[in-house]
Write a protein that holds these residues in place. Structure first.
Motif, PDB file in Angstrom:
ATOM      1  N   VAL A 118       0.856  -1.179   0.000  1.00  0.00           N
ATOM      2  CA  VAL A 118       0.000   0.000   0.000  1.00  0.00           C
ATOM      3  C   VAL A 118       0.895   1.232   0.000  1.00  0.00           C
ATOM      4  N   ALA A 122      -1.503   6.480   0.909  1.00  0.00           N
ATOM      5  CA  ALA A 122      -2.838   5.917   1.141  1.00  0.00           C
ATOM      6  C   ALA A 122      -2.943   5.159   2.462  1.00  0.00           C
ATOM      7  N   THR A 125      -5.532   5.500   5.667  1.00  0.00           N
ATOM      8  CA  THR A 125      -6.929   5.078   5.564  1.00  0.00           C
ATOM      9  C   THR A 125      -7.083   3.734   4.842  1.00  0.00           C
ATOM     10  N   PHE A 126      -5.942   3.073   4.614  1.00  0.00           N
ATOM     11  CA  PHE A 126      -5.955   1.793   3.895  1.00  0.00           C
ATOM     12  C   PHE A 126      -5.124   0.817   4.720  1.00  0.00           C
ATOM     13  N   LYS A 127      -5.735   0.303   5.787  1.00  0.00           N
ATOM     14  CA  LYS A 127      -5.003  -0.497   6.756  1.00  0.00           C
ATOM     15  C   LYS A 127      -5.132  -2.009   6.545  1.00  0.00           C
ATOM     16  N   ASP A 131     -10.356  -2.186   3.405  1.00  0.00           N
ATOM     17  CA  ASP A 131     -10.430  -0.771   3.027  1.00  0.00           C
ATOM     18  C   ASP A 131     -10.222  -0.563   1.527  1.00  0.00           C
ATOM     19  N   ALA A 132     -10.229  -1.650   0.752  1.00  0.00           N
ATOM     20  CA  ALA A 132      -9.922  -1.550  -0.682  1.00  0.00           C
ATOM     21  C   ALA A 132     -11.076  -1.006  -1.512  1.00  0.00           C
ATOM     22  N   LYS A 135     -10.881   1.747  -4.394  1.00  0.00           N
ATOM     23  CA  LYS A 135      -9.463   1.991  -4.665  1.00  0.00           C
ATOM     24  C   LYS A 135      -9.047   1.361  -5.992  1.00  0.00           C
ATOM     25  N   GLN A 185      -3.301   2.872  -5.491  1.00  0.00           N
ATOM     26  CA  GLN A 185      -3.145   3.111  -4.063  1.00  0.00           C
ATOM     27  C   GLN A 185      -2.488   1.905  -3.375  1.00  0.00           C
ATOM     28  N   LEU A 206       1.051  -4.585   3.152  1.00  0.00           N
ATOM     29  CA  LEU A 206      -0.346  -4.722   3.561  1.00  0.00           C
ATOM     30  C   LEU A 206      -0.686  -6.197   3.793  1.00  0.00           C
TER      31      LEU A 206
END
Length: 335
Positions: A118, A122, A125-127, A131-132, A135, A185, A206
């Motif tokens: 990741v 990004a 907010t893309f943990k 959260d994909a 995106k 992202q 990620l």
């Protein structure tokens, strides 16, 4: 019989033979193997087998070619342009659902060796893959193994394929540029690209599919990936060559597990690591555990791959797939 008539009959006979077997190959003919990205560490055994002289030791005349993604190499194999491919095993299952039979005769990696990275931008907010949604995610190519895996990872976290955009960005520098330019992202890539992104701080890990434990957690089991695969018909008609190829790769797997990352790095071409050999060694150290020790298919692996593919490919269902035709250890075990 008049000489000219004999010539005409002989010529017609040869033409008929050629038409009956368009991809026939002499037993001692050169063998071309296409690699789905020859400088990727997941496919390193191909170059190592050549550099170590194991093809020549087996009496084989092998040349290696490179393709930007495994799906491109697969197409060349089906067309008969090459005799073998070093790519992901999952193509054997996918192609069987389309009426094409290829089989892995040596398995190089028991896990994908892929990492979902990741971008640092990004990341707040893309943990996780949950959260994909909304995106854009990078893959090597549409229809590639990274395509299958990305959609599956997202789906396991409740994100439907329709809620993400997949962008083919290749690997290496093109993947890095896509991250830096925010065209994606997140995206799936391999070493040494992973280590390069971590070093520059452009991206973070990620989902890690480089180890058995993290792969089992993410996919529900081992996922045999990088393999040497050929058309079943070619292997059947070239059993000696198939066995020699499989065993040459098996020798390389033993070498990998009995030598250091530094020793292995000394064998690869300089353009594999550029001006940062230390980074390449770091990437190798992170990757060595993913390789099989002897080229054999890991138990339970094909079933995991089938489960992943069946989730998003309607034509790939257990009832339609004969896994025993997608791989074999027979050429490794042949006397």
């Amino acid at each position: 019989m008049h000489p000219s008539r004999r010539i005409l009959i002989a010529s017609a006979f040869c033409t008929a033979l050629a038409a009956a077997a368009p991809f026939a190959q002499a037993a001692d003919a050169p063998i071309t193997i296409m690699v789905g990205g020859i400088n990727k560490i997941i496919y390193l055994p191909a170059m190592l087998t050549e550099k170590l002289g194991y093809f020549k030791d087996a009496g084989l005349d092998v040349s290696l070619q490179s393709a930007p993604a495994g799906v491109n190499a697969e197409n060349q194999l089906i067309a008969g342009a090459v005799q073998g491919v070093v790519g992901f095993y999952d193509h054997a299952i996918d192609l069987q659902s389309k009426g094409k039979e290829i089989e892995a005769i040596a398995v190089l990696c028991k896990v994908p060796g892929e990492v979902e990275m990741v971008s640092t931008k990004a990341a707040p907010t893309f943990k996780s893959m949950a959260d994909a949604k909304g995106k854009t995610l990078g893959v090597t190519g549409l229809g590639s193994s990274t395509d299958f895996l990305t959609r599956y990872l997202a789906g396991r976290k409740g994100v439907a394929s329709a809620d993400i955009s997949l962008l083919p960005v290749g690997a290496g520098n093109t993947f890095i540029a896509a991250i830096q330019q925010d065209r994606i992202q997140a995206g799936m890539t391999t070493e040494p690209t992973v280590s390069q992104l971590l070093k520059t701080g452009d991206a973070q890990v990620l989902v890690d599919l480089r180890t058995e434990s993290t792969t089992q957690e993410a996919l529900g089991g081992l996922y045999p990936a990088a393999s040497l695969y050929v058309q079943n018909s070619w292997a059947e008609s070239h059993k000696d060559e198939a066995s020699k190829l499989a065993k040459a790769f098996a020798r390389t797997m033993v070498y990998i597990h009995t030598h250091t990352a530094e020793e292995i790095a000394d064998l690869v071409p300089r353009d594999f690591y550029g001006n940062d050999k230390a980074l390449y060694v770091t990437a190798l150290k992170a990757s060595l555990p993913m390789f099989t020790t002897d080229g054999h298919m890991p138990a339970g692996g094909p079933e995991t791959v089938l489960k992943v593919l069946a989730t998003y490919k309607p034509q790939v269902k257990s009832a339609n797939i004969n896994l025993s035709k997608t791989y074999t250890n027979a050429y490794l075990d042949a006397k």
